[in-house]
Design a protein around this motif. Structure first.
Motif, PDB file in Angstrom:
ATOM      1  N   LEU A  21       0.888  -0.749   0.290  1.00 31.88           N
ATOM      2  CA  LEU A  21      -0.145  -0.078   0.065  1.00 31.88           C
ATOM      3  C   LEU A  21       1.079   1.254  -0.005  1.00 31.88           C
ATOM      4  O   LEU A  21       0.980   2.647  -0.501  1.00 31.88           O
ATOM      5  N   LEU A  22       1.876   1.391   1.454  1.00 33.78           N
ATOM      6  CA  LEU A  22       2.893   2.281   0.663  1.00 33.78           C
ATOM      7  C   LEU A  22       3.915   2.928   0.044  1.00 33.78           C
ATOM      8  O   LEU A  22       3.346   3.884  -0.816  1.00 33.78           O
ATOM      9  N   GLY A  23       4.081   1.260  -0.624  1.00 31.51           N
ATOM     10  CA  GLY A  23       4.732   1.401  -2.301  1.00 31.51           C
ATOM     11  C   GLY A  23       3.587   2.358  -3.393  1.00 31.51           C
ATOM     12  O   GLY A  23       4.606   2.845  -3.909  1.00 31.51           O
ATOM     13  N   ASN A  24       2.631   1.957  -3.125  1.00 30.84           N
ATOM     14  CA  ASN A  24       1.771   2.494  -4.304  1.00 30.84           C
ATOM     15  C   ASN A  24       1.644   3.624  -3.893  1.00 30.84           C
ATOM     16  O   ASN A  24       1.655   4.348  -5.109  1.00 30.84           O
ATOM     17  N   ILE A  25       1.295   4.064  -2.599  1.00 29.13           N
ATOM     18  CA  ILE A  25       1.017   5.271  -2.816  1.00 29.13           C
ATOM     19  C   ILE A  25       2.848   6.542  -3.226  1.00 29.13           C
ATOM     20  O   ILE A  25       2.058   7.438  -3.541  1.00 29.13           O
ATOM     21  N   LEU A  26       3.800   6.021  -2.510  1.00 31.88           N
ATOM     22  CA  LEU A  26       4.751   6.658  -2.973  1.00 31.88           C
ATOM     23  C   LEU A  26       5.526   6.762  -4.511  1.00 31.88           C
ATOM     24  O   LEU A  26       6.463   7.337  -4.261  1.00 31.88           O
ATOM     25  N   SER A  27       5.552   5.380  -4.856  1.00 35.03           N
ATOM     26  CA  SER A  27       6.308   4.959  -5.720  1.00 35.03           C
ATOM     27  C   SER A  27       6.423   6.033  -7.321  1.00 35.03           C
ATOM     28  O   SER A  27       7.380   6.027  -8.274  1.00 35.03           O
ATOM     29  N   THR A  28       4.994   6.648  -7.171  1.00 35.46           N
ATOM     30  CA  THR A  28       4.794   7.944  -8.399  1.00 35.46           C
ATOM     31  C   THR A  28       5.919   8.930  -7.648  1.00 35.46           C
ATOM     32  O   THR A  28       6.925   9.349  -9.073  1.00 35.46           O
ATOM     33  N   ASP A  29       6.338   9.696  -6.751  1.00 32.76           N
ATOM     34  CA  ASP A  29       7.157  10.846  -6.440  1.00 32.76           C
ATOM     35  C   ASP A  29       8.238  10.286  -6.058  1.00 32.76           C
ATOM     36  O   ASP A  29       9.313  11.225  -5.954  1.00 32.76           O
ATOM     37  N   TYR A  30       8.786   8.881  -5.378  1.00 31.93           N
ATOM     38  CA  TYR A  30      10.225   8.546  -4.266  1.00 31.93           C
ATOM     39  C   TYR A  30      10.329   7.424  -5.029  1.00 31.93           C
ATOM     40  O   TYR A  30       9.962   6.251  -5.609  1.00 31.93           O
ATOM     41  N   ALA A  31      11.874   6.937  -5.084  1.00 35.15           N
ATOM     42  CA  ALA A  31      12.442   5.554  -4.794  1.00 35.15           C
ATOM     43  C   ALA A  31      12.007   4.745  -3.626  1.00 35.15           C
ATOM     44  O   ALA A  31      12.065   5.890  -2.448  1.00 35.15           O
ATOM     45  N   THR A  32      11.433   3.267  -3.548  1.00 37.11           N
ATOM     46  CA  THR A  32      10.956   3.324  -2.325  1.00 37.11           C
ATOM     47  C   THR A  32      11.784   1.900  -2.091  1.00 37.11           C
ATOM     48  O   THR A  32      12.190   1.065  -3.555  1.00 37.11           O
ATOM     49  N   SER A  33      12.323   1.321  -1.205  1.00 37.86           N
ATOM     50  CA  SER A  33      13.026   0.147  -1.045  1.00 37.86           C
ATOM     51  C   SER A  33      11.987  -0.469   0.495  1.00 37.86           C
ATOM     52  O   SER A  33      11.426   0.618   1.356  1.00 37.86           O
ATOM     53  N   PHE A  34      12.023  -2.125   0.689  1.00 40.57           N
ATOM     54  CA  PHE A  34      11.543  -1.953   2.159  1.00 40.57           C
ATOM     55  C   PHE A  34      12.430  -2.826   2.518  1.00 40.57           C
ATOM     56  O   PHE A  34      12.420  -3.476   2.554  1.00 40.57           O
ATOM     57  N   ALA A  35      11.502  -3.374   3.822  1.00 43.56           N
ATOM     58  CA  ALA A  35      12.534  -4.562   4.965  1.00 43.56           C
ATOM     59  C   ALA A  35      11.232  -4.923   5.430  1.00 43.56           C
ATOM     60  O   ALA A  35      10.907  -4.091   5.898  1.00 43.56           O
ATOM     61  N   THR A  36      11.460  -6.096   5.834  1.00 40.28           N
ATOM     62  CA  THR A  36       9.996  -6.602   6.542  1.00 40.28           C
ATOM     63  C   THR A  36       9.879  -7.254   8.170  1.00 40.28           C
ATOM     64  O   THR A  36       9.486  -7.558   8.880  1.00 40.28           O
ATOM     65  N   ASN A  37      11.217  -6.482   8.531  1.00 35.05           N
ATOM     66  CA  ASN A  37      11.740  -6.285  10.208  1.00 35.05           C
ATOM     67  C   ASN A  37      12.923  -5.708   9.996  1.00 35.05           C
ATOM     68  O   ASN A  37      13.492  -4.827   9.813  1.00 35.05           O
ATOM     69  N   GLY A  38      13.855  -5.216  11.944  1.00 36.74           N
ATOM     70  CA  GLY A  38      13.732  -4.453  12.583  1.00 36.74           C
ATOM     71  C   GLY A  38      15.427  -4.302  11.601  1.00 36.74           C
ATOM     72  O   GLY A  38      15.882  -3.516  11.692  1.00 36.74           O
ATOM     73  N   THR A  39      15.648  -5.697  12.083  1.00 41.61           N
ATOM     74  CA  THR A  39      17.033  -6.053  11.546  1.00 41.61           C
ATOM     75  C   THR A  39      17.669  -5.851   9.781  1.00 41.61           C
ATOM     76  O   THR A  39      18.758  -5.063   9.945  1.00 41.61           O
ATOM     77  N   GLU A  40      16.842  -6.044   9.410  1.00 35.12           N
ATOM     78  CA  GLU A  40      16.450  -5.771   7.887  1.00 35.12           C
ATOM     79  C   GLU A  40      16.663  -4.893   7.597  1.00 35.12           C
ATOM     80  O   GLU A  40      17.492  -3.493   6.619  1.00 35.12           O
ATOM     81  N   GLY A  41      15.878  -3.780   8.051  1.00 37.29           N
ATOM     82  CA  GLY A  41      15.568  -2.182   8.009  1.00 37.29           C
ATOM     83  C   GLY A  41      16.624  -1.223   8.244  1.00 37.29           C
ATOM     84  O   GLY A  41      17.499  -0.437   7.940  1.00 37.29           O
ATOM     85  N   LEU A  42      17.703  -1.968   9.722  1.00 37.36           N
ATOM     86  CA  LEU A  42      18.601  -1.613   9.818  1.00 37.36           C
ATOM     87  C   LEU A  42      19.804  -1.682   9.229  1.00 37.36           C
ATOM     88  O   LEU A  42      20.802  -0.265   8.320  1.00 37.36           O
ATOM     89  N   ASP A  43      20.140  -2.547   8.611  1.00 33.40           N
ATOM     90  CA  ASP A  43      20.642  -3.325   7.540  1.00 33.40           C
ATOM     91  C   ASP A  43      20.267  -1.742   5.959  1.00 33.40           C
ATOM     92  O   ASP A  43      21.998  -1.733   5.581  1.00 33.40           O
ATOM     93  N   LEU A  44      19.528  -2.361   5.584  1.00 30.95           N
ATOM     94  CA  LEU A  44      19.417  -1.191   4.754  1.00 30.95           C
ATOM     95  C   LEU A  44      19.530  -0.027   4.732  1.00 30.95           C
ATOM     96  O   LEU A  44      19.868   0.778   3.926  1.00 30.95           O
ATOM     97  N   ALA A  45      19.511   0.752   6.081  1.00 36.24           N
ATOM     98  CA  ALA A  45      19.405   1.948   6.053  1.00 36.24           C
ATOM     99  C   ALA A  45      21.104   2.279   6.605  1.00 36.24           C
ATOM    100  O   ALA A  45      21.321   3.405   6.298  1.00 36.24           O
ATOM    101  N   THR A  46      21.640   0.962   6.507  1.00 38.99           N
ATOM    102  CA  THR A  46      23.304   2.102   7.327  1.00 38.99           C
ATOM    103  C   THR A  46      23.904   1.731   5.491  1.00 38.99           C
ATOM    104  O   THR A  46      25.226   2.449   5.099  1.00 38.99           O
ATOM    105  N   HIS A  47      23.286   0.408   4.911  1.00 34.43           N
ATOM    106  CA  HIS A  47      24.524   0.534   3.399  1.00 34.43           C
ATOM    107  C   HIS A  47      23.502   0.778   2.252  1.00 34.43           C
ATOM    108  O   HIS A  47      24.930   0.330   1.027  1.00 34.43           O
TER     109      HIS A  47
END
Length: 173
Positions: A21-47
């Motif tokens: 849902l969020l990806g559909n809302i934002l994808s027109t104006d922003y590049a989006t990536s996603f993570a399904t848990n906190g550990t993955e989110g920390l890794d993506l934000a860091t790298h």
């Protein structure tokens, strides 16, 4: 806006429905990536380049509060705006999240216009902060350079004064 210049929004949520849902809302104006848990989110934000994080509070394993705490404690990710997504309604929950360094809360169920407005506003604010920081660094360098020039000129003046005084003393003798 071309894909190369779009802001990168990281969505961290354990619900694939919310991510989609969020990806559909934002994808027109922003590049989006996603993570399904906190550990993955920390890794993506860091790298990977991340301009803003939409972060679910209640997730299995590392919850959103802990992810936010770790992001704000890391100098590499400290300045990335974090906006919590939550179905929690308590002011205490919001206060706690804000005390950890989050910029905002969006309550579920989400409203597309609200999400777009908050993401846009927080990205604009983050960009303004980065520009201000860059400008301040440039000013500090300029002040440092001018100070060195003034010190150098003062040393030249003192040297010239000493030479003149020595010459006058020689003349007086």
């Amino acid at each position: 806006m071309s894909p190369d210049t779009r802001s990168n929004v990281l969505i961290v949520d354990d619900s694939l429905v919310n991510i989609e849902l969020l990806g559909n809302i934002l994808s027109t104006d922003y590049a989006t990536s996603f993570a399904t848990n906190g550990t993955e989110g920390l890794d993506l934000a860091t790298h990977y380049p991340t301009d803003l994080i939409l972060l679910d509070v209640m997730m299995p394993g590392i919850d959103g509060y802990e992810v936010c705490r770790q992001l704000k404690a890391n100098p590499q990710t400290h300045d990335i705006p974090v906006v919590f997504l939550t179905s929690l309604e308590s002011a205490v929950d919001e206060e706690y999240g804000l005390s950890l360094g989050a910029e905002d809360f969006i309550h579920k169920p989400i409203s597309a216009p609200v999400v777009l407005a908050r993401v846009r506003n927080h990205l604009l604010l983050a960009n303004a902060k980065r520009e201000l920081k860059r400008h301040n660094e440039e000013l500090e360098l300029l002040v440092e350079e001018r100070t060195r020039e003034i010190v150098h000129r003062n040393q030249q003046l003192i040297s010239a004064q000493a030479t003149i005084i020595t010459a006058f003393c020689a003349l007086a003798e």
